[in-house]
Structures are given as structure tokens and as C-alpha cells.
Motif scaffolding. Structure first.
Motif, PDB file in Angstrom:
ATOM      1  N   ALA A  33      12.748  -9.662  -0.501  1.00 25.39           N
ATOM      2  CA  ALA A  33      13.491 -10.758  -1.127  1.00 25.39           C
ATOM      3  C   ALA A  33      13.004 -12.118  -0.605  1.00 25.39           C
ATOM      4  O   ALA A  33      13.089 -13.115  -1.318  1.00 25.39           O
ATOM      5  N   ARG A  34      12.480 -12.128   0.601  1.00 19.57           N
ATOM      6  CA  ARG A  34      11.928 -13.374   1.143  1.00 19.57           C
ATOM      7  C   ARG A  34      10.524 -13.634   0.613  1.00 19.57           C
ATOM      8  O   ARG A  34      10.042 -14.765   0.651  1.00 19.57           O
ATOM      9  N   LEU A  35       9.860 -12.589   0.109  1.00 14.39           N
ATOM     10  CA  LEU A  35       8.468 -12.704  -0.308  1.00 14.39           C
ATOM     11  C   LEU A  35       8.260 -12.658  -1.815  1.00 14.39           C
ATOM     12  O   LEU A  35       7.193 -13.004  -2.296  1.00 14.39           O
ATOM     13  N   SER A  36       9.241 -12.211  -2.565  1.00  9.85           N
ATOM     14  CA  SER A  36       9.078 -11.942  -3.993  1.00  9.85           C
ATOM     15  C   SER A  36       9.614 -13.073  -4.862  1.00  9.85           C
ATOM     16  O   SER A  36      10.686 -13.610  -4.588  1.00  9.85           O
ATOM     17  N   PRO A  37       8.894 -13.393  -5.928  1.00 10.82           N
ATOM     18  CA  PRO A  37       9.430 -14.376  -6.868  1.00 10.82           C
ATOM     19  C   PRO A  37      10.531 -13.779  -7.764  1.00 10.82           C
ATOM     20  O   PRO A  37      11.284 -14.516  -8.382  1.00 10.82           O
ATOM     21  N   PHE A  57      20.506   1.004  -2.060  1.00 12.32           N
ATOM     22  CA  PHE A  57      20.684  -0.428  -1.867  1.00 12.32           C
ATOM     23  C   PHE A  57      20.672  -1.124  -3.217  1.00 12.32           C
ATOM     24  O   PHE A  57      20.109  -0.634  -4.176  1.00 12.32           O
ATOM     25  N   VAL A  58      21.358  -2.247  -3.266  1.00  5.21           N
ATOM     26  CA  VAL A  58      21.456  -3.033  -4.485  1.00  5.21           C
ATOM     27  C   VAL A  58      20.427  -4.145  -4.409  1.00  5.21           C
ATOM     28  O   VAL A  58      20.239  -4.757  -3.348  1.00  5.21           O
ATOM     29  N   GLY A  59      19.742  -4.374  -5.522  1.00  8.80           N
ATOM     30  CA  GLY A  59      18.797  -5.480  -5.620  1.00  8.80           C
ATOM     31  C   GLY A  59      19.256  -6.456  -6.684  1.00  8.80           C
ATOM     32  O   GLY A  59      19.653  -6.040  -7.774  1.00  8.80           O
ATOM     33  N   TYR A  60      19.201  -7.730  -6.368  1.00  9.27           N
ATOM     34  CA  TYR A  60      19.558  -8.788  -7.317  1.00  9.27           C
ATOM     35  C   TYR A  60      18.268  -9.501  -7.689  1.00  9.27           C
ATOM     36  O   TYR A  60      17.553  -9.991  -6.817  1.00  9.27           O
ATOM     37  N   ASN A  61      17.986  -9.518  -8.976  1.00  5.63           N
ATOM     38  CA  ASN A  61      16.696  -9.978  -9.472  1.00  5.63           C
ATOM     39  C   ASN A  61      16.838 -11.153 -10.429  1.00  5.63           C
ATOM     40  O   ASN A  61      17.878 -11.318 -11.079  1.00  5.63           O
ATOM     41  N   ARG A  62      15.738 -11.901 -10.548  1.00  5.45           N
ATOM     42  CA  ARG A  62      15.688 -12.990 -11.512  1.00  5.45           C
ATOM     43  C   ARG A  62      14.253 -13.128 -12.008  1.00  5.45           C
ATOM     44  O   ARG A  62      13.306 -13.104 -11.220  1.00  5.45           O
ATOM     45  N   HIS A  63      14.130 -13.266 -13.317  1.00  4.60           N
ATOM     46  CA  HIS A  63      12.825 -13.472 -13.949  1.00  4.60           C
ATOM     47  C   HIS A  63      13.000 -14.571 -14.982  1.00  4.60           C
ATOM     48  O   HIS A  63      13.984 -14.564 -15.731  1.00  4.60           O
ATOM     49  N   GLU A  64      12.070 -15.502 -15.024  1.00  2.00           N
ATOM     50  CA  GLU A  64      12.224 -16.668 -15.906  1.00  2.00           C
ATOM     51  C   GLU A  64      12.396 -16.297 -17.374  1.00  2.00           C
ATOM     52  O   GLU A  64      13.037 -17.035 -18.125  1.00  2.00           O
ATOM     53  N   GLN A  65      11.874 -15.168 -17.806  1.00  2.00           N
ATOM     54  CA  GLN A  65      11.948 -14.812 -19.218  1.00  2.00           C
ATOM     55  C   GLN A  65      13.154 -13.949 -19.583  1.00  2.00           C
ATOM     56  O   GLN A  65      13.523 -13.895 -20.747  1.00  2.00           O
ATOM     57  N   ILE A  66      13.750 -13.265 -18.614  1.00  3.68           N
ATOM     58  CA  ILE A  66      14.868 -12.381 -18.972  1.00  3.68           C
ATOM     59  C   ILE A  66      16.148 -12.661 -18.194  1.00  3.68           C
ATOM     60  O   ILE A  66      17.147 -11.986 -18.389  1.00  3.68           O
ATOM     61  N   GLY A  67      16.115 -13.629 -17.321  1.00  3.84           N
ATOM     62  CA  GLY A  67      17.336 -14.005 -16.609  1.00  3.84           C
ATOM     63  C   GLY A  67      17.567 -13.200 -15.345  1.00  3.84           C
ATOM     64  O   GLY A  67      16.621 -12.795 -14.674  1.00  3.84           O
ATOM     65  N   GLU A  68      18.852 -12.948 -15.061  1.00  4.07           N
ATOM     66  CA  GLU A  68      19.234 -12.263 -13.827  1.00  4.07           C
ATOM     67  C   GLU A  68      19.811 -10.887 -14.136  1.00  4.07           C
ATOM     68  O   GLU A  68      20.429 -10.691 -15.179  1.00  4.07           O
ATOM     69  N   TRP A  69      19.606  -9.955 -13.202  1.00  2.00           N
ATOM     70  CA  TRP A  69      20.157  -8.609 -13.337  1.00  2.00           C
ATOM     71  C   TRP A  69      20.238  -7.949 -11.980  1.00  2.00           C
ATOM     72  O   TRP A  69      19.668  -8.420 -11.010  1.00  2.00           O
TER      73      TRP A  69
END
Length: 176
Positions: A33-37, A57-69
Motif C-alpha cells: 500500500a505504501r508502494l502501489s499506485p 486481509f482486506v484491501g482498499y483500492n483506487r484506480h483512476e478509471q474505475i474508482g474505489e473498491w
């Protein structure tokens, strides 16, 4: 290459650090999470505090084209100082198709470490599918471009994995 074929990407490099040090870094689920865009933060579930076979474990993600999930990852491979692998599940059904199914892994990730000369060979692999993921939304919109979309996504993953491995190398070798 089609998404349902489970396409994958792999990256590796040599790290001038002992396997235990590299293992410590690759099994720290907070480090990516500290290294990933894309991956923004993670947290262990159900009282777990370190990798164990079956732990999640739960991961919280964000991508400029699809938002957050949000995803839930479950450790499926754990061989001390050798292999650390997990599957990624779309537990919220964010990318589920018309049938609503989101039970299959959206991806499978793995780190492998191997002693080599005075250091460690570090390899990371990622396989997308067979379950749906963010790329599935684009394939739904433009099915005739599936192969190009998959190749593009694999390229994104390769770029991010290469950068992540370089950062792990920098951290591991910084202790020398």
C-alpha cells in the motif's frame, strides 16, 4: 489472449540481501500500500496479524478509471521464506456480471524467494481471473477489444510490479 484464459505476468530480480530479510518485506501486507499506485491500504481480518495459511486481509483500492473498491484476499500458499500467495475476491460484487456471480478469484498473486549466491532471487507473479475484476467492465463495453484490453492491463501490472520489486530491493539492501 482472453481474460478467461487466466493470463499472467511475472517479474523477478536479484536482491543483495538474505532471504529472511526479503521474506520479512514481502510478507508485510502493509508495504504494498505504501508502494502501489492502486492499493491504498490493507488490514488483517478476524484477529490475524501475520500471514498464515487461510488468513484473510482486506484491501482498499483506487484506480483512476474505475474508482474505489474493496477486496478480500485469502492466503492460499505459505512456505516459510519461500512462497507467499493469495487470491483476491470481489466480496462486494462490484465487478460481478449479469448473473451476479463473484465467487471466483479475480486474481492470484504470489511472491517467491530463492537463495542465490550471496542474496536472494525475488519473483512476483499475478494471474488475472477467472473471476471478474475491473478489466471485465471494459471488456463488457468493447468485447471485440478484449485481447488489447487484457494486454494493456497486464502491462499496467508489470509496470507496477517492477516498481514494487525495485522498492523492496532498495529497502532490503538499505540495511547492509
Amino acid at each position: 489472449m482472453r481474460y478467461t484464459d487466466g493470463p499472467s505476468v511475472a517479474c523477478d530480480l536479484y536482491v543483495e540481501a538474505a532471504p529472511p530479510r526479503v521474506w520479512e518485506l514481502v510478507t508485510d501486507i502493509h508495504l504494498p500500500a505504501r508502494l502501489s499506485p492502486e492499493l491504498q491500504r490493507v488490514e488483517w481480518m478476524d484477529g490475524a496479524d501475520s500471514p498464515k495459511l487461510g488468513a484473510s486481509f482486506v484491501g482498499y483500492n483506487r484506480h483512476e478509471q474505475i474508482g474505489e473498491w474493496r477486496t478480500v484476499c485469502r492466503v492460499v500458499e505459505l512456505e516459510e521464506q519461500r512462497r507467499f500467495g493469495w487470491i483476491v475476491l470481489d466480496v462486494d460484487g462490484r465487478f460481478a456480471g449479469p448473473d451476479g456471480d463473484h465467487s471466483e478469484p479475480a486474481a492470484t498473486w504470489c511472491f517467491e524467494i530463492e537463495p542465490e549466491t550471496t542474496g536472494t532471487r525475488l519473483r512476483q507473479t499475478a494471474r488475472i481471473g477467472p473471476g471478474r475484476s475491473g478489466i471485465s467492465l471494459f471488456i463488457d463495453m468493447v468485447p471485440e477489444s478484449e485481447e488489447d484490453l487484457v494486454a494493456f492491463r497486464l502491462g499496467q501490472l508489470r509496470t507496477n510490479m517492477d516498481a514494487g520489486l525495485q522498492n523492496i530491493k532498495r529497502l532490503a539492501e538499505g540495511d547492509r
